[in-house]
Design a protein around this motif. Structure first.
Motif, PDB file in Angstrom:
ATOM      1  N   ARG A  93      -6.276   5.571 -12.336  1.00 10.78           N
ATOM      2  CA  ARG A  93      -5.512   6.778 -11.983  1.00 10.78           C
ATOM      3  C   ARG A  93      -4.186   6.804 -12.729  1.00 10.78           C
ATOM      4  O   ARG A  93      -3.725   7.856 -13.174  1.00 10.78           O
ATOM      5  CB  ARG A  93      -5.252   6.823 -10.473  1.00 10.78           C
ATOM      6  CG  ARG A  93      -6.448   7.236  -9.644  1.00 10.78           C
ATOM      7  CD  ARG A  93      -6.038   7.653  -8.232  1.00 10.78           C
ATOM      8  NE  ARG A  93      -5.361   6.574  -7.520  1.00 10.78           N
ATOM      9  CZ  ARG A  93      -5.984   5.611  -6.831  1.00 10.78           C
ATOM     10  NH1 ARG A  93      -7.298   5.591  -6.767  1.00 10.78           N
ATOM     11  NH2 ARG A  93      -5.283   4.690  -6.212  1.00 10.78           N
ATOM     12  N   CYS A  94      -3.560   5.638 -12.859  1.00 10.02           N
ATOM     13  CA  CYS A  94      -2.297   5.538 -13.593  1.00 10.02           C
ATOM     14  C   CYS A  94      -2.507   5.943 -15.053  1.00 10.02           C
ATOM     15  O   CYS A  94      -1.690   6.668 -15.633  1.00 10.02           O
ATOM     16  CB  CYS A  94      -1.765   4.119 -13.491  1.00 10.02           C
ATOM     17  SG  CYS A  94      -0.159   3.889 -14.256  1.00 10.02           S
ATOM     18  N   ASN A 111      -2.953   9.679 -15.254  1.00 10.55           N
ATOM     19  CA  ASN A 111      -1.652  10.325 -15.083  1.00 10.55           C
ATOM     20  C   ASN A 111      -0.837  10.243 -16.366  1.00 10.55           C
ATOM     21  O   ASN A 111      -0.118  11.198 -16.722  1.00 10.55           O
ATOM     22  CB  ASN A 111      -0.896   9.669 -13.925  1.00 10.55           C
ATOM     23  CG  ASN A 111       0.275  10.513 -13.476  1.00 10.55           C
ATOM     24  OD1 ASN A 111       1.310  10.519 -14.122  1.00 10.55           O
ATOM     25  ND2 ASN A 111       0.100  11.262 -12.393  1.00 10.55           N
ATOM     26  N   ASP A 112      -0.964   9.136 -17.092  1.00 10.28           N
ATOM     27  CA  ASP A 112      -0.301   9.010 -18.395  1.00 10.28           C
ATOM     28  C   ASP A 112      -0.805  10.073 -19.360  1.00 10.28           C
ATOM     29  O   ASP A 112      -0.016  10.747 -20.030  1.00 10.28           O
ATOM     30  CB  ASP A 112      -0.570   7.622 -19.002  1.00 10.28           C
ATOM     31  CG  ASP A 112       0.444   6.592 -18.552  1.00 10.28           C
ATOM     32  OD1 ASP A 112       1.392   6.944 -17.820  1.00 10.28           O
ATOM     33  OD2 ASP A 112       0.302   5.416 -18.936  1.00 10.28           O
ATOM     34  N   GLU A 156      -2.076  12.891 -18.652  1.00 10.62           N
ATOM     35  CA  GLU A 156      -1.655  14.212 -18.192  1.00 10.62           C
ATOM     36  C   GLU A 156      -0.182  14.490 -18.472  1.00 10.62           C
ATOM     37  O   GLU A 156       0.233  15.654 -18.484  1.00 10.62           O
ATOM     38  CB  GLU A 156      -1.915  14.339 -16.679  1.00 10.62           C
ATOM     39  CG  GLU A 156      -3.391  14.380 -16.318  1.00 10.62           C
ATOM     40  CD  GLU A 156      -3.639  14.200 -14.833  1.00 10.62           C
ATOM     41  OE1 GLU A 156      -4.808  14.212 -14.415  1.00 10.62           O
ATOM     42  OE2 GLU A 156      -2.651  14.046 -14.082  1.00 10.62           O
ATOM     43  N   ASN A 157       0.619  13.439 -18.633  1.00 18.29           N
ATOM     44  CA  ASN A 157       2.060  13.637 -18.785  1.00 18.29           C
ATOM     45  C   ASN A 157       2.589  13.257 -20.163  1.00 18.29           C
ATOM     46  O   ASN A 157       3.485  13.913 -20.684  1.00 18.29           O
ATOM     47  CB  ASN A 157       2.814  12.836 -17.718  1.00 18.29           C
ATOM     48  CG  ASN A 157       2.660  13.456 -16.350  1.00 18.29           C
ATOM     49  OD1 ASN A 157       3.368  14.382 -15.999  1.00 18.29           O
ATOM     50  ND2 ASN A 157       1.678  12.983 -15.580  1.00 18.29           N
ATOM     51  N   HIS A 162       7.317   4.595 -13.931  1.00 20.41           N
ATOM     52  CA  HIS A 162       6.153   5.151 -13.238  1.00 20.41           C
ATOM     53  C   HIS A 162       5.004   4.146 -13.191  1.00 20.41           C
ATOM     54  O   HIS A 162       4.358   3.963 -12.151  1.00 20.41           O
ATOM     55  CB  HIS A 162       5.691   6.436 -13.938  1.00 20.41           C
ATOM     56  CG  HIS A 162       4.513   7.103 -13.284  1.00 20.41           C
ATOM     57  ND1 HIS A 162       3.215   6.789 -13.604  1.00 20.41           N
ATOM     58  CD2 HIS A 162       4.445   8.046 -12.324  1.00 20.41           C
ATOM     59  CE1 HIS A 162       2.398   7.525 -12.867  1.00 20.41           C
ATOM     60  NE2 HIS A 162       3.116   8.305 -12.088  1.00 20.41           N
ATOM     61  N   TYR A 195       3.419   2.501  -9.951  1.00 21.78           N
ATOM     62  CA  TYR A 195       2.032   2.803  -9.594  1.00 21.78           C
ATOM     63  C   TYR A 195       1.217   1.520  -9.440  1.00 21.78           C
ATOM     64  O   TYR A 195       0.405   1.384  -8.521  1.00 21.78           O
ATOM     65  CB  TYR A 195       1.390   3.693 -10.662  1.00 21.78           C
ATOM     66  CG  TYR A 195       0.334   4.650 -10.103  1.00 21.78           C
ATOM     67  CD1 TYR A 195      -0.407   4.320  -8.967  1.00 21.78           C
ATOM     68  CD2 TYR A 195       0.107   5.881 -10.699  1.00 21.78           C
ATOM     69  CE1 TYR A 195      -1.341   5.191  -8.454  1.00 21.78           C
ATOM     70  CE2 TYR A 195      -0.842   6.764 -10.179  1.00 21.78           C
ATOM     71  CZ  TYR A 195      -1.554   6.410  -9.059  1.00 21.78           C
ATOM     72  OH  TYR A 195      -2.488   7.283  -8.538  1.00 21.78           O
ATOM     73  N   TRP A 229       7.617  10.425 -11.883  1.00 19.37           N
ATOM     74  CA  TRP A 229       6.779  11.489 -12.423  1.00 19.37           C
ATOM     75  C   TRP A 229       7.591  12.762 -12.625  1.00 19.37           C
ATOM     76  O   TRP A 229       7.519  13.407 -13.678  1.00 19.37           O
ATOM     77  CB  TRP A 229       5.609  11.735 -11.455  1.00 19.37           C
ATOM     78  CG  TRP A 229       4.831  12.967 -11.737  1.00 19.37           C
ATOM     79  CD1 TRP A 229       3.921  13.147 -12.727  1.00 19.37           C
ATOM     80  CD2 TRP A 229       4.910  14.212 -11.029  1.00 19.37           C
ATOM     81  NE1 TRP A 229       3.425  14.429 -12.684  1.00 19.37           N
ATOM     82  CE2 TRP A 229       4.014  15.089 -11.649  1.00 19.37           C
ATOM     83  CE3 TRP A 229       5.649  14.653  -9.929  1.00 19.37           C
ATOM     84  CZ2 TRP A 229       3.839  16.412 -11.203  1.00 19.37           C
ATOM     85  CZ3 TRP A 229       5.476  15.945  -9.485  1.00 19.37           C
ATOM     86  CH2 TRP A 229       4.575  16.803 -10.116  1.00 19.37           C
ATOM     87  N   SER A 281      -0.762  19.600 -12.259  1.00 16.46           N
ATOM     88  CA  SER A 281      -0.263  18.456 -11.469  1.00 16.46           C
ATOM     89  C   SER A 281       0.369  18.906 -10.163  1.00 16.46           C
ATOM     90  O   SER A 281      -0.034  18.437  -9.098  1.00 16.46           O
ATOM     91  CB  SER A 281       0.751  17.636 -12.277  1.00 16.46           C
ATOM     92  OG  SER A 281       0.124  16.996 -13.356  1.00 16.46           O
ATOM     93  N   ARG A 298      -8.683  18.707  -9.769  1.00 18.70           N
ATOM     94  CA  ARG A 298      -8.629  17.584 -10.704  1.00 18.70           C
ATOM     95  C   ARG A 298      -9.642  17.753 -11.833  1.00 18.70           C
ATOM     96  O   ARG A 298      -9.358  17.412 -12.983  1.00 18.70           O
ATOM     97  CB  ARG A 298      -8.888  16.262  -9.965  1.00 18.70           C
ATOM     98  CG  ARG A 298      -7.756  15.912  -8.995  1.00 18.70           C
ATOM     99  CD  ARG A 298      -7.988  14.562  -8.374  1.00 18.70           C
ATOM    100  NE  ARG A 298      -7.879  13.502  -9.363  1.00 18.70           N
ATOM    101  CZ  ARG A 298      -8.602  12.390  -9.367  1.00 18.70           C
ATOM    102  NH1 ARG A 298      -9.514  12.197  -8.435  1.00 18.70           N
ATOM    103  NH2 ARG A 298      -8.437  11.486 -10.300  1.00 18.70           N
TER     104      ARG A 298
END
Lengths: 152, 152, 152
Positions: free
Chosen positions: A72-73, A76-77, A79-80, A115, A119, A132, B29, B71
């Motif tokens: 998940r981490c 999220n990376d 996505e950001n 982050h 996480y 985040w 997000s 998601r």
């Protein structure tokens, strides 16, 4: 002007920080592998070659919360950090002040390093949420400048 | 020529549309967060601080179809918008006509805005499939020009 | 110099290989669709329109290992190909030798084509692990040059 942009100090700074934060993101892959091996939790049949019995193999294909956390981490990376890199490149080409640009790049990279720590350990909330959000604010701020400089 | 490329109207247009569609992607997000809070469905133990009892906490860690839908939409954005941005940048540097380029950028951005609406509401198929396909066609068309201009 | 960079043979080579490997990544979407239709396994209620009975529809919403395998392969592409493209672009702008650059680009693209074959068939390990690792080494090598050329 274009050559001055690509050779500018802002561009060199962007190159460096973008590379650092992308490398950080790439390190999530070996970290996932590390957790998969220590937790003995794999996603593919062919990855369970070290199992000695069919029962052990079956157990190895069950999900593990630590592995899922790292994945998940990593997502999220993606996505950001990728929006940061794309918008950061366009922002760099608008010719911002070096000090303003460095502030954006450093806050972003710092927020993503924190982050990941928040996480993976994990730290109690709202550590991760704040990390985040700081990253999002930096990217939005750069996007604002890109959109101001442009016209549809 | 490079400076004329980076300062060209096509590049400004690309900057704007790429930023818009990346911002759209980033909004997934907060939308995920919104659904997580309203549906009370979280992925991490440390995110369930508002639970009053251990039973409530356990319930909050169960998946929710609305959260998973957002998601999947976010992941589909990553899979489609990032190729558009990368190939779109290379396409822009081949020096296309402004009107042709604008057509590509606008159809893509429109298709992804519609894709999100079709996915989240959701609209009946084939709305989402057509939105996804339009975006793919735009990116393939730009890739064709990039590959025609280049030589291995 | 900037114009010589963007018009250079290294840049043209980067454009071509980046586009090829991004197109390969995009082909994972139709491949997922293919497996979803042949395995009759969908993620969304609205995608199961061809079901004739509610029982059939319910069955179609159950996960399928082949579909999940392709999706993991696609996610692995996102995790590895996008860093290559970002760091590869910055690497190209540092003005490397054409032959060195071509070596990097070709090994990477080859490693990812082989990775997909090894993941989807699947081939016995360590085929997939070696393919993944070759790609990582290429990207790390390019990142090293970008960081050497820059200064914080």
């Amino acid at each position: 002007m274009a050559s001055s942009v690509i050779e500018s100090e802002v561009f060199l700074a962007f190159s460096t920080y973008a590379t650092i934060v992308i490398l950080k993101m790439m390190l999530m892959s070996p970290m996932t592998a590390y957790f998969r091996f220590t937790r003995k939790s794999f996603a593919n049949q062919e990855d369970t070659g070290m199992a000695k019995t069919p029962e052990e193999r079956k157990k190895m294909l069950v999900g593990n919360p630590d592995v899922e956390r790292v994945r998940r981490c990593h997502l999220n990376d993606l996505e950001n950090i990728i929006p940061f890199v794309v918008i950061g490149l366009l922002y760099t080409l608008t010719g911002p002040d070096l000090s303003t640009a460095l502030l954006h790049f450093r806050v972003f990279v710092g927020s993503r390093l924190f982050h990941t720590v928040a996480y993976v350990l994990p730290l109690p909330q709202p550590s991760r949420a704040l990390a985040w959000m700081s990253g999002m604010v930096v990217t939005f701020s750069m996007a604002y400048r890109v959109l101001s400089a442009a016209h549809l």
